[in-house]
Design a protein around this motif. Sequence first.
Motif, mmCIF file in Angstrom:
data_model
loop_
_atom_site.group_PDB
_atom_site.id
_atom_site.type_symbol
_atom_site.label_atom_id
_atom_site.label_comp_id
_atom_site.label_asym_id
_atom_site.label_seq_id
_atom_site.Cartn_x
_atom_site.Cartn_y
_atom_site.Cartn_z
ATOM 1 N N GLY A 207 0.818 -1.207 0.000
ATOM 2 C CA GLY A 207 0.000 0.000 0.000
ATOM 3 C C GLY A 207 0.845 1.247 0.000
ATOM 4 O O GLY A 207 2.045 1.202 -0.296
ATOM 5 N N TRP A 208 0.177 2.333 0.354
ATOM 6 C CA TRP A 208 0.816 3.648 0.320
ATOM 7 C C TRP A 208 0.502 4.429 1.602
ATOM 8 O O TRP A 208 -0.656 4.460 2.048
ATOM 9 N N TYR A 209 1.518 5.041 2.128
ATOM 10 C CA TYR A 209 1.391 6.041 3.172
ATOM 11 C C TYR A 209 1.826 7.373 2.565
ATOM 12 O O TYR A 209 2.478 7.409 1.524
ATOM 13 N N ARG A 210 1.481 8.440 3.237
ATOM 14 C CA ARG A 210 1.984 9.742 2.833
ATOM 15 C C ARG A 210 2.325 10.570 4.063
ATOM 16 O O ARG A 210 1.769 10.358 5.135
ATOM 17 N N GLN A 211 3.239 11.502 3.855
ATOM 18 C CA GLN A 211 3.638 12.388 4.948
ATOM 19 C C GLN A 211 3.813 13.792 4.404
ATOM 20 O O GLN A 211 4.668 14.024 3.533
ATOM 21 N N ALA A 212 3.000 14.696 4.918
ATOM 22 C CA ALA A 212 3.104 16.106 4.547
ATOM 23 C C ALA A 212 4.016 16.800 5.559
ATOM 24 O O ALA A 212 4.190 16.324 6.690
ATOM 25 N N PRO A 213 4.602 17.930 5.181
ATOM 26 C CA PRO A 213 5.493 18.651 6.095
ATOM 27 C C PRO A 213 4.807 18.968 7.423
ATOM 28 O O PRO A 213 3.699 19.493 7.451
ATOM 29 N N GLY A 214 5.465 18.630 8.507
ATOM 30 C CA GLY A 214 4.933 18.919 9.826
ATOM 31 C C GLY A 214 3.828 18.005 10.291
ATOM 32 O O GLY A 214 3.237 18.229 11.356
ATOM 33 N N LYS A 215 3.531 16.963 9.518
ATOM 34 C CA LYS A 215 2.444 16.053 9.877
ATOM 35 C C LYS A 215 2.968 14.624 10.001
ATOM 36 O O LYS A 215 4.033 14.296 9.487
ATOM 37 N N GLN A 216 2.188 13.803 10.692
ATOM 38 C CA GLN A 216 2.557 12.404 10.826
ATOM 39 C C GLN A 216 2.261 11.641 9.544
ATOM 40 O O GLN A 216 1.401 12.035 8.745
ATOM 41 N N ARG A 217 3.004 10.561 9.376
ATOM 42 C CA ARG A 217 2.739 9.705 8.227
ATOM 43 C C ARG A 217 1.374 9.054 8.401
ATOM 44 O O ARG A 217 1.032 8.581 9.480
ATOM 45 N N GLU A 218 0.592 9.026 7.329
ATOM 46 C CA GLU A 218 -0.753 8.460 7.408
ATOM 47 C C GLU A 218 -0.979 7.455 6.292
ATOM 48 O O GLU A 218 -0.447 7.604 5.180
ATOM 49 N N LEU A 219 -1.791 6.448 6.591
ATOM 50 C CA LEU A 219 -2.135 5.459 5.581
ATOM 51 C C LEU A 219 -3.062 6.078 4.550
ATOM 52 O O LEU A 219 -4.050 6.714 4.888
ATOM 53 N N VAL A 220 -2.746 5.861 3.294
ATOM 54 C CA VAL A 220 -3.583 6.350 2.198
ATOM 55 C C VAL A 220 -4.458 5.215 1.664
ATOM 56 O O VAL A 220 -5.675 5.343 1.563
ATOM 57 N N ALA A 221 -3.827 4.103 1.312
ATOM 58 C CA ALA A 221 -4.560 2.973 0.754
ATOM 59 C C ALA A 221 -3.723 1.717 0.900
ATOM 60 O O ALA A 221 -2.487 1.786 0.902
ATOM 61 N N ALA A 222 -4.404 0.578 1.001
ATOM 62 C CA ALA A 222 -3.715 -0.697 1.123
ATOM 63 C C ALA A 222 -4.494 -1.759 0.368
ATOM 64 O O ALA A 222 -5.715 -1.643 0.189
ATOM 65 N N ILE A 223 -3.782 -2.791 -0.054
ATOM 66 C CA ILE A 223 -4.410 -3.912 -0.749
ATOM 67 C C ILE A 223 -3.730 -5.193 -0.297
ATOM 68 O O ILE A 223 -2.505 -5.262 -0.210
ATOM 69 N N THR A 224 -4.540 -6.202 0.013
ATOM 70 C CA THR A 224 -3.989 -7.476 0.458
ATOM 71 C C THR A 224 -3.688 -8.375 -0.737
ATOM 72 O O THR A 224 -4.076 -8.082 -1.871
ATOM 73 N N SER A 225 -3.028 -9.476 -0.454
ATOM 74 C CA SER A 225 -2.717 -10.429 -1.517
ATOM 75 C C SER A 225 -3.997 -11.006 -2.112
ATOM 76 O O SER A 225 -4.005 -11.428 -3.273
ATOM 77 N N GLY A 226 -5.072 -11.003 -1.349
ATOM 78 C CA GLY A 226 -6.354 -11.485 -1.844
ATOM 79 C C GLY A 226 -7.167 -10.434 -2.568
ATOM 80 O O GLY A 226 -8.238 -10.743 -3.105
ATOM 81 N N GLY A 227 -6.685 -9.199 -2.572
ATOM 82 C CA GLY A 227 -7.368 -8.146 -3.316
ATOM 83 C C GLY A 227 -8.252 -7.232 -2.495
ATOM 84 O O GLY A 227 -8.862 -6.305 -3.038
ATOM 85 N N SER A 228 -8.345 -7.459 -1.198
ATOM 86 C CA SER A 228 -9.130 -6.567 -0.349
ATOM 87 C C SER A 228 -8.430 -5.227 -0.235
ATOM 88 O O SER A 228 -7.203 -5.168 -0.122
ATOM 89 N N THR A 229 -9.238 -4.152 -0.251
ATOM 90 C CA THR A 229 -8.668 -2.811 -0.230
ATOM 91 C C THR A 229 -9.163 -2.012 0.971
ATOM 92 O O THR A 229 -10.229 -2.298 1.531
ATOM 93 N N ASN A 230 -8.386 -1.016 1.318
ATOM 94 C CA ASN A 230 -8.725 -0.135 2.425
ATOM 95 C C ASN A 230 -8.226 1.257 2.071
ATOM 96 O O ASN A 230 -7.119 1.393 1.537
#
Length: 115
Positions: A35-58
């Motif tokens: 998946g992907w995380y992102r981090q903006a200046p001055g902010k904590q890293r946050e989860l953007v999206a994830a996908i499992t090996s079975g194809g489930s997404t979040n």
Amino acid sequence: QVQLVESGGGLVQAGGSLRLSCAASGIIFTINAMGWYRQAPGKQRELVAAITSGGSTNYADSVKGRFTISRDNAKNTVYLQMNSLKPEDTAVYYCYASGHSTVYWGQGTQVTVSS
């Protein structure tokens, strides 16, 4: 070990689109999710999206309906299609792969959305 190589970041105007790619190599069979995380200046890293090996997404609530995560298992690559980008999406985006209690990270790619 798993190596992750990201590509696709850049500068785009608000309302535009970008597609990020993350290619994995190494001990691929150990990976359960990517998946992907992102981090903006001055902010904590946050989860953007994830996908499992079975194809489930979040997805983070802030990107639902605008971003789509997908994976090509044959290429060991995960993609993040980002549409209707907003200035608040500006951040460094990090690909990750997890499995067997280990998390691997890519080097990060900058996404900048101008207003």
